[in-house]
Design a protein around this motif. Sequence first.
Motif, PDB file in Angstrom:
ATOM      1  N   ASN A 102     -17.759   1.506 -20.690  1.00 18.52           N
ATOM      2  CA  ASN A 102     -18.286   0.642 -19.637  1.00 18.52           C
ATOM      3  C   ASN A 102     -18.022  -0.836 -19.883  1.00 18.52           C
ATOM      4  OD1 ASN A 102     -19.275   2.883 -18.270  1.00 18.52           O
ATOM      5  ND2 ASN A 102     -21.306   2.754 -19.228  1.00 18.52           N
ATOM      6  N   PRO A 154     -14.827  -4.942 -16.476  1.00 18.92           N
ATOM      7  CA  PRO A 154     -15.277  -5.260 -15.111  1.00 18.92           C
ATOM      8  C   PRO A 154     -14.823  -4.236 -14.085  1.00 18.92           C
ATOM      9  CG  PRO A 154     -13.444  -6.679 -15.738  1.00 18.92           C
ATOM     10  CD  PRO A 154     -13.827  -5.906 -16.966  1.00 18.92           C
ATOM     11  N   GLU A 208     -19.698   4.146 -15.740  1.00 22.18           N
ATOM     12  CA  GLU A 208     -19.626   3.260 -14.585  1.00 22.18           C
ATOM     13  C   GLU A 208     -18.242   3.355 -13.951  1.00 22.18           C
ATOM     14  OE1 GLU A 208     -20.690  -0.511 -16.233  1.00 22.18           O
ATOM     15  OE2 GLU A 208     -22.781   0.067 -16.550  1.00 22.18           O
ATOM     16  N   LYS A 242     -17.614  -1.714  -8.934  1.00 21.44           N
ATOM     17  CA  LYS A 242     -17.388  -2.983  -9.629  1.00 21.44           C
ATOM     18  C   LYS A 242     -16.106  -3.642  -9.095  1.00 21.44           C
ATOM     19  CE  LYS A 242     -17.869  -1.996 -14.096  1.00 21.44           C
ATOM     20  NZ  LYS A 242     -18.303  -1.718 -15.477  1.00 21.44           N
TER      21      LYS A 242
END
Length: 489
Positions: A417, A420, A443, A465
Amino acid sequence: MVPVELAPVPPSLRTDLLIGGTWRPSGSGRTFEVLDPASGAPIAEVADASPEDGTAALAAAHDAWPAWRATPPRVRSEVLREVWERITARTEEFAALITAEGGKPLSEARAETAYGAEFVRWFSEQAVRITGTVRTAPGGANRQMVLHRPVGPALLITPWNFPLAMATRKAAPALAAGCPVVIKPAGYTPLTTLLFAEVVREVLAERDLPTGVINVVPTSEPAALTEPLLTDPRLRKLSFTGSTEVGRGLLRGAARQVLRTSMELGGNAPFLVFEDADLDDAVTGAMVAKMRNSGQTCVAANRFLVHASVAEAFAEKLAAAFDELVVGPGWHEGTTVGPLIRPSAVDSVDAVVADAVDRGARVVRGGTRPDLAGYFYTPTVLRGVPADARASTEEIFGPVAPIVTFADEDEALRLANATPFGLVAYAYTRDVGRAFRLAEQVEAGMLGLNRGLVSDPSAPFGGIKASGLGREGGEQGIEEYLDTTYVAI
C-alpha cells in the motif's frame, strides 16, 4: 546487429480521418508516420488531425446523437453483435496490424483481438438490459420513477498498448448506451483503431443508421486537438486511459464544462508471494502478470513482494522461466517477447535497472539491450531491490521483475500500500483467512488471488487513489455513459 526486417502489414489500410461516416484527409493536409518498433522503420502515414478536424468530428457526433439515442436498444444490440462477428472473422488482419504497429507477438495480438471483440459482444448484450425503477415513495404520497438516459457525445482517448481492446472497451458501452463517440487513438498505434471504426461504419451504413455515431481523429498534437473539445458544450463525456499526469490535466480541462469523466490511469501493482504459496503456480501467474506485451501494461506486476523464507527459491524459478522466453520481432514464429514501443522506453527501463543496481540490487537475469534492430530490452530479474529504488516506486512499463522481501503479513501490506497508486494487486497464498484480509486491506481497485490475470470484459475494471475514476467492463461499464433522471409522480 541483426539486419532490419520490416513488419508485414495487411495490404488494405485505413489511414485517413473518419468524420461523419466519411474517410477524409486532415484539413491541414498533414500526416505523421507510424513506426514498427521491431525495426524502427515506418509502416504507414496517417492523416494528422487538426483542432478544426476534432471540432468537425464532435459536430458529426452531436448531429448523429438524436437518431442514435432514439434507435431501439435491440437494434443497437444487433449492430454491436454484427461488429463482434466481423472482428472475429478478421482476427488475422487485426492481429497483424496490432503486431506491426505495437510490436507484441502474434499470439498476444490474436488474444487481444479476441479480448477486444469480447467487449463488443458483452455490451451488445448489455444494451437491452438498461433498467429503471418505479416505486411508491415511503410516505405514500406519490410514486418515484428513475430513468437512465444516454449522457451524450463522448470523447474517448485511448493508449497505444492495446489499440483494439482499449477502443472497444470504451466505444462499445458508449454505443450500447446510445452515445456517439469521437475516438482520439494513440499516435503510436492508430491503424488498429481505424480498422475497428471501419467495421462499425460498415455495419451502420448497411442498416441505414447514422454513420456519424463513430469518428476517429488520430493526431500528433493531442493537447491541441482535445483542448477545444473539452470546452465545447456539445461534449458531455470524457473517457481516458493513460498516465496519471496527463489524466490530471484532462480532469482540470473537463471541470470547465463539468463533464462526466472516466479515468484509467497509472499503476504500481504489487505481486505478493507468501510463505505458504505454491511457488510453481506463483511463477506461472507472475509470467502472465509481468510479461504480457513485454511488461507494457497498466496492470503489469511492478513489484514482487516475496516472503523472505521463499524469496531465493522464487527468484530461481522466475529466472528459469525467463530463460525460456524468446526475444524478437512479434511476427517471428516462436517469439514470446516483442520490442518496447520507442527508444525512450528502452532508455527508461535501462535507467531503472541501473538505479536498482547502484542501490545494491543484484541482476539475476537480463539487464542488457540485445543485439537486435528495433527497441528491445532483455527480460530482467532483480534480487535484493530496496523498497525506495525506482524499480519499487515507479511504474516500470517494461520486462523487469524487481524482487523485494518481507518478513510477515503486516509488512507485506505496508509495502503493497506504500504507493499513491491503486489499480491492481496480485497475491499468492493458500490461507483462506489471509485471502479475505488481503481483499479487505489491499488498496487497489482489483485483486488477483492466486491468479495472474484479472482483466475480463464481464468484470468491472478500474482503480482507486491516483489510478483513476470510474469502471470499464461489467455491468458498471455502461453506467458510465448514462445519466440518471428521477421523476416524482
